[in-house]
Structures are given as C-alpha cells and as structure tokens.
Enzyme design. Structure first.
Site, PDB file in Angstrom:
ATOM      1  N   ASP A  79       0.842  -1.195   0.000  1.00  0.00           N
ATOM      2  CA  ASP A  79       0.000   0.000   0.000  1.00  0.00           C
ATOM      3  C   ASP A  79       0.883   1.252   0.000  1.00  0.00           C
ATOM      4  O   ASP A  79       1.835   1.337   0.771  1.00  0.00           O
ATOM      5  CB  ASP A  79      -0.885  -0.051   1.260  1.00  0.00           C
ATOM      6  CG  ASP A  79      -1.994   0.975   1.229  1.00  0.00           C
ATOM      7  OD1 ASP A  79      -2.475   1.299   0.135  1.00  0.00           O
ATOM      8  OD2 ASP A  79      -2.388   1.434   2.317  1.00  0.00           O
ATOM      9  N   HIS A  80       0.544   2.206  -0.843  1.00  0.00           N
ATOM     10  CA  HIS A  80       1.290   3.475  -0.905  1.00  0.00           C
ATOM     11  C   HIS A  80       2.805   3.310  -1.033  1.00  0.00           C
ATOM     12  O   HIS A  80       3.568   3.797  -0.193  1.00  0.00           O
ATOM     13  CB  HIS A  80       0.982   4.360   0.317  1.00  0.00           C
ATOM     14  CG  HIS A  80      -0.419   4.889   0.302  1.00  0.00           C
ATOM     15  ND1 HIS A  80      -0.847   5.849  -0.577  1.00  0.00           N
ATOM     16  CD2 HIS A  80      -1.496   4.559   1.053  1.00  0.00           C
ATOM     17  CE1 HIS A  80      -2.134   6.103  -0.368  1.00  0.00           C
ATOM     18  NE2 HIS A  80      -2.554   5.322   0.606  1.00  0.00           N
ATOM     19  N   HIS A 203      -9.687   4.950  -0.966  1.00  0.00           N
ATOM     20  CA  HIS A 203      -8.840   5.054   0.229  1.00  0.00           C
ATOM     21  C   HIS A 203      -9.571   5.919   1.254  1.00  0.00           C
ATOM     22  O   HIS A 203     -10.420   6.729   0.905  1.00  0.00           O
ATOM     23  CB  HIS A 203      -7.500   5.707  -0.123  1.00  0.00           C
ATOM     24  CG  HIS A 203      -6.564   4.774  -0.831  1.00  0.00           C
ATOM     25  ND1 HIS A 203      -5.343   4.404  -0.305  1.00  0.00           N
ATOM     26  CD2 HIS A 203      -6.685   4.109  -2.005  1.00  0.00           C
ATOM     27  CE1 HIS A 203      -4.750   3.572  -1.144  1.00  0.00           C
ATOM     28  NE2 HIS A 203      -5.536   3.375  -2.187  1.00  0.00           N
TER      29      HIS A 203
HETATM   30 ZN   LIG Z   1      -4.443   5.220   1.283  1.00  0.00          ZN
END
Ligand SMILES: [Zn+2]
Length: 275
Positions: A79-80, A203
């Site tokens: 993630d990210h 998100h």
């Molecule tokens: Zn996020």
C-alpha cells in the site's frame, strides 16, 4: 491462496461489490484478517504500508506464506509505495499487487512512473494500482476536502497511457479520522465508473459512514481501504473488561479478536461474503 488484485477485482467490478483491503502490520492482525476471510468465505486484500512496516523483506514473506496456505483468496498488496525502492522491495518480498502512489506529482510524471512500474510488474505476473487526484488527510479535511478530486477525462487517459490494473480515486474521502463530515461525490463516482475500464479503489474508508460506504461499494468502488476503524475496534475490544492479572500475551488475542470482528463487519458491508 495467494492471488493478484485482478484475480479478485475483475469479478467484483462485473458483479458490483467491493473487497476490503485491511491494513496489517504484525502476526496477530495478519492472522486475524486471514481467519476473517476464511470464516466469511470471502476474498480479502492484505495491505502493508512501508510507512507502518518498513521491514518489508521480513514481513512480506511471512504474510505471503500465510496467504498461500489459506483456503481464502488473498491478495498481498504493497500500500502506498511512494518511491521506486519500496515498490521494488515489495516485488522482492512476495507482494502480488504493488500500489505505486505518485499522486502528488504533476500528471506527466505520475504517468511516467506508473507506466514503468506496470511494465516491470506485468512481466512478473503481478498487478499495479495507481492513484489519480489525491486522497488527503482527514485532519485537514475541513480545509482541503474539496481539493484534488479525480478528473474523469484525465482518469480515462491515465489508464490508457499507463496500463494500471486498478485506480484509486479521490471522491471526497480522507485518510485517518475526519475533521468535519465526509462529503462523498456520488455523481463523480458514477462518471468515473462508466468512463474508466478498470476497478476503482477508495482510500480513507474509515469514518466515512456506513450508508456512504454501502453505496460506494455498490455504485462503482471495488476495493475499500481500511485502517483506522480496525485499529479502533481492536482497542475497543479491551475496554469494559477486567484485565487485571492479564499478561501482555493475553492482550494480543483480544486485540486480534476486535480487529477480526470489524473485518467481518466490513466484508458484509462490501457485499463480498461468499464470493
Ligand atoms: Zn491510502
């Protein structure tokens, strides 16, 4: 079993539901997430952020192993990934989807970097999520909640140019706790869903409100990222209990139980139970 994002989300897009992506950072919440998916007969995305868990080379293979031996369909998502190095570390550490987040860069730079990552990942049989528009922080929501929403035409062109498999969009949510009330742009979501050929990702699901999320996950969102609500549920499972005499080892299962029950709630909310 360990699968890619496409293995989960193409079906979700076709059938109008979402799969929760739950942030994990240790063995206890990893195990709780896997058990929640198994008990609900549901797909699930295991999210690991380099910000919360920088030692990807240690944790990635553990999470991948647990996913591989599970009966549930699980995607291990970096993630990210905010720089090239953490994305490459994710690939090396067994992740099956790489989110490359270059959403704060100018459009052309975002395209260039995502395209490069897509080329690498697709060669290896992995998938890529990118972000266009920018999902900011909830603490600043009253100031910048209206800014950097995803543009429909740009999103369409972005997917054509980059070949990314999923797109995180900014439609009014924020990361972390909201300061102010979330304003979800459903009309924008509908336009994005109709214009963009790949699954859309939301998100900042935590704190967005049950009714808003139910609608989002039926009206175009196919992956719902969750972190804050799960952590809160873990802590809440410790309250109103007599913890005197408990050792720290007895607290971990209680935290994991709160975490797991909240994931089950979100599996039901997302409509992916039994999928
Ligand atoms: Zn996020």
């Amino acid at each position: 079993m360990l699968v890619t994002l496409n293995d989960l989300l193409i079906k979700a897009k076709a059938e109008n539901y979402a799969v929760p992506a739950t942030n994990i950072d240790n063995e206890h919440n990893l195990r709780a997430a896997v058990e929640a998916a198994e008990e609900m007969n549901s797909p699930l995305i295991l999210n690991v952020t380099p910000q919360a868990n920088p030692d990807l080379e240690f944790f990635g293979p553990i999470a991948a192993k647990m996913a591989r031996r599970s009966s549930a369909k699980l995607c291990l998502n970096l993630d990210h990934g905010r720089d090239f190095k953490s994305c490459l570390l994710g690939i090396r550490s067994g992740f099956t989807n790489i989110m490359i987040d270059r959403s704060t860069l100018p459009y052309a730079d975002n395209v260039r970097e995502v395209k490069e990552m897509v080329r690498i990942c697709h060669e290896l049989g992995l998938t890529v999520e990118a972000e266009l528009g920018h999902v900011g922080m909830g603490v600043q929501y009253d100031v910048d909640g209206d800014q950097a929403l995803t543009d429909v035409e740009e999103a369409k062109a972005f997917i054509e140019e980059t070949g990314a498999d999923a797109l995180a969009v900014a439609i009014g949510t924020a990361h972390g706790a909201y300061k102010g009330t979330p304003r979800i742009r459903f009309e924008l979501l509908h336009k994005l869903r109709d214009a963009v050929p790949v699954p859309l990702v939301l998100h900042g699901g935590s704190g967005t409100g049950e009714e808003n999320l139910r609608r989002c996950t039926r009206e175009g969102i196919n992956k719902l990222n969750l972190s804050n609500d799960l952590k809160k549920a873990a802590i809440e499972n410790l309250t109103n209990r007599d913890l005197s005499g408990n050792t720290v080892y007895q607290l971990y299962p209680l935290l994991a139980e709160g975490f797991k029950n909240k994931i089950k709630y979100y599996i039901e909310l997302c409509g992916c139970q039994g999928k």
